[in-house]
Design an enzyme around this catalytic site. Sequence first.
Site, PDB file in Angstrom:
ATOM      1  N   ASP A  67     -13.580  20.812  32.850  1.00 28.82           N
ATOM      2  CA  ASP A  67     -14.048  21.380  31.582  1.00 28.82           C
ATOM      3  C   ASP A  67     -15.209  20.588  30.980  1.00 28.82           C
ATOM      4  O   ASP A  67     -15.543  19.498  31.450  1.00 28.82           O
ATOM      5  CB  ASP A  67     -12.877  21.470  30.586  1.00 28.82           C
ATOM      6  CG  ASP A  67     -12.027  20.197  30.554  1.00 28.82           C
ATOM      7  OD1 ASP A  67     -12.500  19.158  31.030  1.00 28.82           O
ATOM      8  OD2 ASP A  67     -10.892  20.251  30.064  1.00 28.82           O
ATOM      9  N   ASP A 136      -0.384  19.257  23.033  1.00 27.51           N
ATOM     10  CA  ASP A 136       0.194  20.594  22.835  1.00 27.51           C
ATOM     11  C   ASP A 136       0.534  21.263  24.174  1.00 27.51           C
ATOM     12  O   ASP A 136       0.781  22.461  24.235  1.00 27.51           O
ATOM     13  CB  ASP A 136      -0.753  21.491  22.009  1.00 27.51           C
ATOM     14  CG  ASP A 136      -2.099  21.743  22.699  1.00 27.51           C
ATOM     15  OD1 ASP A 136      -2.297  21.254  23.835  1.00 27.51           O
ATOM     16  OD2 ASP A 136      -2.948  22.436  22.112  1.00 27.51           O
ATOM     17  N   HIS A 138      -1.417  21.504  26.867  1.00 26.63           N
ATOM     18  CA  HIS A 138      -2.485  22.190  27.609  1.00 26.63           C
ATOM     19  C   HIS A 138      -2.901  21.421  28.863  1.00 26.63           C
ATOM     20  O   HIS A 138      -2.765  20.205  28.924  1.00 26.63           O
ATOM     21  CB  HIS A 138      -3.696  22.495  26.712  1.00 26.63           C
ATOM     22  CG  HIS A 138      -4.516  21.309  26.310  1.00 26.63           C
ATOM     23  ND1 HIS A 138      -4.869  21.056  25.004  1.00 26.63           N
ATOM     24  CD2 HIS A 138      -5.090  20.316  27.037  1.00 26.63           C
ATOM     25  CE1 HIS A 138      -5.611  19.967  24.958  1.00 26.63           C
ATOM     26  NE2 HIS A 138      -5.763  19.496  26.171  1.00 26.63           N
ATOM     27  N   GLU A 143      -5.556  26.198  26.046  1.00 26.46           N
ATOM     28  CA  GLU A 143      -4.723  25.997  24.862  1.00 26.46           C
ATOM     29  C   GLU A 143      -3.546  26.974  24.851  1.00 26.46           C
ATOM     30  O   GLU A 143      -3.545  27.953  25.611  1.00 26.46           O
ATOM     31  CB  GLU A 143      -5.589  26.203  23.614  1.00 26.46           C
ATOM     32  CG  GLU A 143      -6.732  25.195  23.489  1.00 26.46           C
ATOM     33  CD  GLU A 143      -6.255  23.799  23.103  1.00 26.46           C
ATOM     34  OE1 GLU A 143      -5.103  23.434  23.425  1.00 26.46           O
ATOM     35  OE2 GLU A 143      -7.039  23.060  22.479  1.00 26.46           O
TER      36      GLU A 143
END
Length: 277
Positions: A67, A136, A138, A143
């Site tokens: 990413d 979280d 990911h 996400e």
Amino acid sequence: MEIIIKDTYDEMCRSAAKIVAKTLNCKPDAVLGLATGSTPLALYKELVRLHQEDGLDFSQVTTFNLDEYVGLRRDNPQSYHYFMHENLFKHVNIPRQNIHIPSGTTDNYEAFCRWYEEQIVQCGGIDLQILGIGSDGHIAFNEPTSSLGSRTRIKTLARQTIEDNARFFDKPEDVPIYAITMGVGTILEANKILLLAAGKNKAQAVAAAIEGPITSMITASALQLHREVICFLDREAASQLKLVDYYDWIESQRPGAPSQAPAPHFSKLRQLRSEVR
Ligand code: GLP
């Protein structure tokens, strides 16, 4: 999934580096999927050491990063381009033209994302993908509620991720809101995956990803569908797992374990499939 718990972060990264080194020794032209963030730092440090001291050769290796932040130029110290250059690429002998990192500054993201996916396929698929995990749950920047079949695309970052990653920026407002990221579906096509997690603040996400239900709310849980994932954890990151004793027991029994046939190689399967067509 194979769960390997080490007492320290450094130990965990050295073990993960051994798997990378083994991959390159068996397949010198391996395609590696690479991650950024603090977690893989000691892994990259160990790979650099193996290159400099033991001659681990990267001259035929191809890499694809997961990413990049949208809007950051490659020379921005907070960009993932910069991170990779500083922490790995400038220290090892990967040919420049074999390095792929999503562009945060393209004029046409849709076309770029398609091109990125095509490049991965043209290189024969990813042999070994390294992953961290967000607090979280990911993977890459997928996400919560990302499709588990998603491909490389733009994602809006969750507030939690922006907060977590603000530590790398001067001001929290400087954290980009958008990122370009490989999809969960893209990641699941890698032949083998190493997930690394360290520290207490990852414990909940790690437990949900490994022992919870498969859900797009925790995109790392999709790894349960993959046939060859090894999770390297430190004790803190493993602290909320229910079956810690079992994972430790498996590790302690490993020396006497019967050997297993290796899983078929993904790129080999793809080649066979295209020959059949
Ligand atoms: C970012 C990256 C992820 C990484 C995560 C955790 O969100 N896109 O690939 O896994 O951060 O980072 P860290 O290792 O710094 O906790």
